[in-house]
Scaffold this motif. Sequence first.
Motif, PDB file in Angstrom:
ATOM      1  N   ILE A  18      -4.676  -4.447  17.038  1.00 66.63           N
ATOM      2  CA  ILE A  18      -5.410  -4.757  15.803  1.00 66.63           C
ATOM      3  C   ILE A  18      -6.186  -6.066  15.977  1.00 66.63           C
ATOM      4  O   ILE A  18      -7.348  -6.178  15.573  1.00 66.63           O
ATOM      5  CB  ILE A  18      -4.428  -4.835  14.616  1.00 66.63           C
ATOM      6  CG1 ILE A  18      -3.882  -3.431  14.318  1.00 66.63           C
ATOM      7  CG2 ILE A  18      -5.091  -5.429  13.380  1.00 66.63           C
ATOM      8  CD1 ILE A  18      -2.694  -3.408  13.372  1.00 66.63           C
ATOM      9  N   CYS A  56     -10.294  -6.595  15.827  1.00 64.48           N
ATOM     10  CA  CYS A  56     -10.910  -7.511  14.857  1.00 64.48           C
ATOM     11  C   CYS A  56     -11.678  -8.645  15.531  1.00 64.48           C
ATOM     12  O   CYS A  56     -12.515  -9.286  14.894  1.00 64.48           O
ATOM     13  CB  CYS A  56      -9.837  -8.093  13.935  1.00 64.48           C
ATOM     14  SG  CYS A  56      -9.052  -6.868  12.874  1.00 64.48           S
ATOM     15  N   THR A  68       0.827  -1.198   0.000  1.00 61.92           N
ATOM     16  CA  THR A  68       0.000   0.000   0.000  1.00 61.92           C
ATOM     17  C   THR A  68       0.857   1.242   0.000  1.00 61.92           C
ATOM     18  O   THR A  68       1.985   1.232   0.456  1.00 61.92           O
ATOM     19  CB  THR A  68      -0.929   0.025   1.233  1.00 61.92           C
ATOM     20  OG1 THR A  68      -1.696   1.207   1.200  1.00 61.92           O
ATOM     21  CG2 THR A  68      -0.145  -0.016   2.526  1.00 61.92           C
ATOM     22  N   THR A 113       3.429  -6.710   3.755  1.00 63.28           N
ATOM     23  CA  THR A 113       2.168  -7.245   4.275  1.00 63.28           C
ATOM     24  C   THR A 113       1.877  -6.686   5.664  1.00 63.28           C
ATOM     25  O   THR A 113       0.789  -6.178   5.944  1.00 63.28           O
ATOM     26  CB  THR A 113       2.225  -8.780   4.325  1.00 63.28           C
ATOM     27  OG1 THR A 113       2.437  -9.290   3.011  1.00 63.28           O
ATOM     28  CG2 THR A 113       0.930  -9.347   4.884  1.00 63.28           C
ATOM     29  N   THR A 132       1.244  -2.944   5.529  1.00 67.52           N
ATOM     30  CA  THR A 132      -0.093  -2.650   5.008  1.00 67.52           C
ATOM     31  C   THR A 132      -1.132  -2.755   6.121  1.00 67.52           C
ATOM     32  O   THR A 132      -2.001  -1.893   6.267  1.00 67.52           O
ATOM     33  CB  THR A 132      -0.449  -3.617   3.863  1.00 67.52           C
ATOM     34  OG1 THR A 132       0.472  -3.437   2.797  1.00 67.52           O
ATOM     35  CG2 THR A 132      -1.861  -3.370   3.357  1.00 67.52           C
ATOM     36  N   VAL A 133      -1.019  -3.810   6.927  1.00 64.11           N
ATOM     37  CA  VAL A 133      -1.952  -3.996   8.046  1.00 64.11           C
ATOM     38  C   VAL A 133      -1.844  -2.831   9.024  1.00 64.11           C
ATOM     39  O   VAL A 133      -2.854  -2.234   9.433  1.00 64.11           O
ATOM     40  CB  VAL A 133      -1.659  -5.335   8.752  1.00 64.11           C
ATOM     41  CG1 VAL A 133      -2.444  -5.433  10.060  1.00 64.11           C
ATOM     42  CG2 VAL A 133      -1.993  -6.510   7.839  1.00 64.11           C
ATOM     43  N   LYS A 137      -3.262   0.420   7.536  1.00 62.83           N
ATOM     44  CA  LYS A 137      -4.721   0.393   7.417  1.00 62.83           C
ATOM     45  C   LYS A 137      -5.401   0.691   8.749  1.00 62.83           C
ATOM     46  O   LYS A 137      -6.521   1.197   8.794  1.00 62.83           O
ATOM     47  CB  LYS A 137      -5.184  -0.976   6.902  1.00 62.83           C
ATOM     48  CG  LYS A 137      -4.993  -1.181   5.416  1.00 62.83           C
ATOM     49  CD  LYS A 137      -5.938  -0.313   4.589  1.00 62.83           C
ATOM     50  CE  LYS A 137      -5.811  -0.619   3.111  1.00 62.83           C
ATOM     51  NZ  LYS A 137      -6.729   0.208   2.293  1.00 62.83           N
ATOM     52  N   LYS A 143     -10.595  -5.599   4.873  1.00 63.01           N
ATOM     53  CA  LYS A 143     -10.225  -4.256   5.322  1.00 63.01           C
ATOM     54  C   LYS A 143      -8.810  -3.893   4.891  1.00 63.01           C
ATOM     55  O   LYS A 143      -8.560  -2.779   4.432  1.00 63.01           O
ATOM     56  CB  LYS A 143     -10.343  -4.154   6.848  1.00 63.01           C
ATOM     57  CG  LYS A 143      -9.885  -2.800   7.418  1.00 63.01           C
ATOM     58  CD  LYS A 143     -10.065  -2.744   8.911  1.00 63.01           C
ATOM     59  CE  LYS A 143      -9.517  -1.435   9.493  1.00 63.01           C
ATOM     60  NZ  LYS A 143     -10.260  -0.244   9.043  1.00 63.01           N
ATOM     61  N   CYS A 144      -7.887  -4.836   5.042  1.00 64.18           N
ATOM     62  CA  CYS A 144      -6.474  -4.529   4.791  1.00 64.18           C
ATOM     63  C   CYS A 144      -6.083  -4.646   3.326  1.00 64.18           C
ATOM     64  O   CYS A 144      -5.260  -3.872   2.839  1.00 64.18           O
ATOM     65  CB  CYS A 144      -5.578  -5.442   5.630  1.00 64.18           C
ATOM     66  SG  CYS A 144      -5.742  -5.164   7.402  1.00 64.18           S
ATOM     67  N   GLN A 170      -9.108  -9.424   6.302  1.00 66.42           N
ATOM     68  CA  GLN A 170      -8.471  -9.473   4.979  1.00 66.42           C
ATOM     69  C   GLN A 170      -9.066  -8.428   4.037  1.00 66.42           C
ATOM     70  O   GLN A 170      -8.344  -7.743   3.313  1.00 66.42           O
ATOM     71  CB  GLN A 170      -8.649 -10.874   4.384  1.00 66.42           C
ATOM     72  CG  GLN A 170      -8.102 -11.052   2.975  1.00 66.42           C
ATOM     73  CD  GLN A 170      -6.602 -11.137   2.920  1.00 66.42           C
ATOM     74  OE1 GLN A 170      -5.966 -11.295   3.951  1.00 66.42           O
ATOM     75  NE2 GLN A 170      -6.032 -11.023   1.730  1.00 66.42           N
TER      76      GLN A 170
END
Length: 644
Positions: free
Chosen positions: A202, A206, A6, A276, A279-280, A283, A225-226, A223
């Motif tokens: 996080i 979730c 991202t 990865t 990105t999480v 987000k 959302k991110c 998955q």
Amino acid sequence: MPGDSTSAARRTTIRVVVVGDRATGKSSLIASAAAERFPVEVQPVLPPTRLPADFYPDNVPLTLVDTSSSLENRGKLAEELKRADAVVLTYACDQPTTLKRLSTFWLHELRRLEIKAPVIVVGCKLDKRDEQYRMSLEQVMAPIMQQFREIETCIECSAANLVQVPEVFYYAQKAVLHPTAPLFDLETQTLKPRCVRALKRIFVLCDQDMDDALNDEELNAFQVKCFNAPLQPAEIVEVKRVVQEKLADGVNDLGLTLTGFLFLHALFIEKGRLETTWTVLRKFGYDDEIKLADLYLSIPFKKTLDQNMELTSEAMEFLKGVFSTYDADKDGVLRCSELDDLFSTAPESPWEEAPYKDAVDRTPMGGLSLSGFLCEWELMTLLDPTQSFANLIYIGYNCDAPSAFHVTRRRSVNRKKQKTERNVYQCFVFGPKSAGKSTLLKSFLGRPFSENYSPTSSDWYVVNVVNQPAGTRKTLVLHEIPEDEAKTLLSDKKSLAACDVAVFVYDSSDEYSLERSSELLKDVARQGEESGFGVPCLFIAAKDDLDSYSNGIKDSAKICHDMGIDAPVHVSVKERDINNVFQRIVNVAEHPQLNVPETEVGRNEKLYRRLVNRSLMFVSVGAAVAVVGLAAYRTYAAKKNTSS
């Protein structure tokens, strides 16, 4: 949980500075990357070269800066390095001396210049290396990377054969957008504490059903959302299988556990899939330091210097609920381990350092009562509302800033209305050395008297609740100002804006101590008159168990009378006779129009303004009478003319 990278880092460009010994291939590397072919001729130092945004998947353009390694250009080289987002450090595969120079000169030079940018070590001219002396890149670089942790990665390339040229600047870009250092400790091969804390938060967010596991539906929502794409049922099964093979408690009957969630991210990072995890994190609002970005901490209030933020009743009720949740043994105290657990989803516990560490009463083992817990939050809100809001969010507060805070009325308005509606008062505690300031603050926290004297070298805050006779609860913050820092504080004309009440502590047995406190009182009065931030004041005669010096009581009473404030409050912490001093401080703060000291100059100016205003009033009345008289005459004259 794989996914695309991202651009949440929101960078508009990345500046990559290429450095290294002469003739190691810097310019050819840049030219080959930009043109995607090997240049027949290349000038010694290229001008800045731009790789467009679509050159790499992250869609962030790169500016490649070539440099000269000559001695006469060292100044410019240092300037470029200090502006770098990433550094590409080159050596020539066919010149072993240039490889040695990495550890004997270049990496030490980067440290000397305090360059914090990630470093990509690049072996150029791979096509010219003598195969007879070939060693693996890992063998060559392992000792250097062990010594210089700032090296993000190493790669070999050939500009002539276009071998791994684009990869060089891809790794440079990746090191900026998806850095390893904040996430992972290469030495221990574990996630760093702040990364673990963020991922735990996080996970908790979730875990909608709060059963300490992510079921298939929750995993799929995460998955989407991110990464904007759902997981297929077979993919969810595969994720769980990978985790369970390596970690038995990573998955249970309810789904993926926190342990499994953290393991997955460590696995991604070990395999080079840092994008990865980044990105999480992005987000969910985290920045490059793995703290919530400023965008998520906006407090849409404008306040003047003499206004404060206070927690709303809604936020206070939330905090009481949090306290109850984490008070596992229901003994009314949060032990250190329970506090650590409470803040385990924050970047760090916010009360481990000054000014919060020693600000409230704690149990002998460091535990916090509910009152002390709320006081810490009120102090943090007073001193740093943004930090307070951030920590509210970290521990699960799911509302906006207006529901958490309200802005108090201006102190100047309180003086005019002759009342205040504040719940938290800040009191500046002035006084000379050894007057008893620190002892007074300690007594406010219920600590026993000690004969041992240790001067306070920096600002110290303590906070506690003061129960008023009417049954109201007020929070009082005592802010000790060391004598040596009083002058610096008062040199700022706005420094008293944050003060609700000032107290002046003096040793009642020491004539000099009284004189010095009197001087400090006059300094505060003058500053208040000049700045318009005058504050109510109170004199405190400490060490009342000692014999007062001759005329001490009379002198102190005269000082207070001359300055227009209440007579001194006599206290003896040693004898446990504090004479309701903290209630008296709150009472003074609650009547902001009273006990504001005046200097002789200030009184004369006020008298002059009254005389001027009175004169203007008389002039205005006289003018009004004249106007009315003139109007009456004109009316009379008009009537007379009409009748004739």
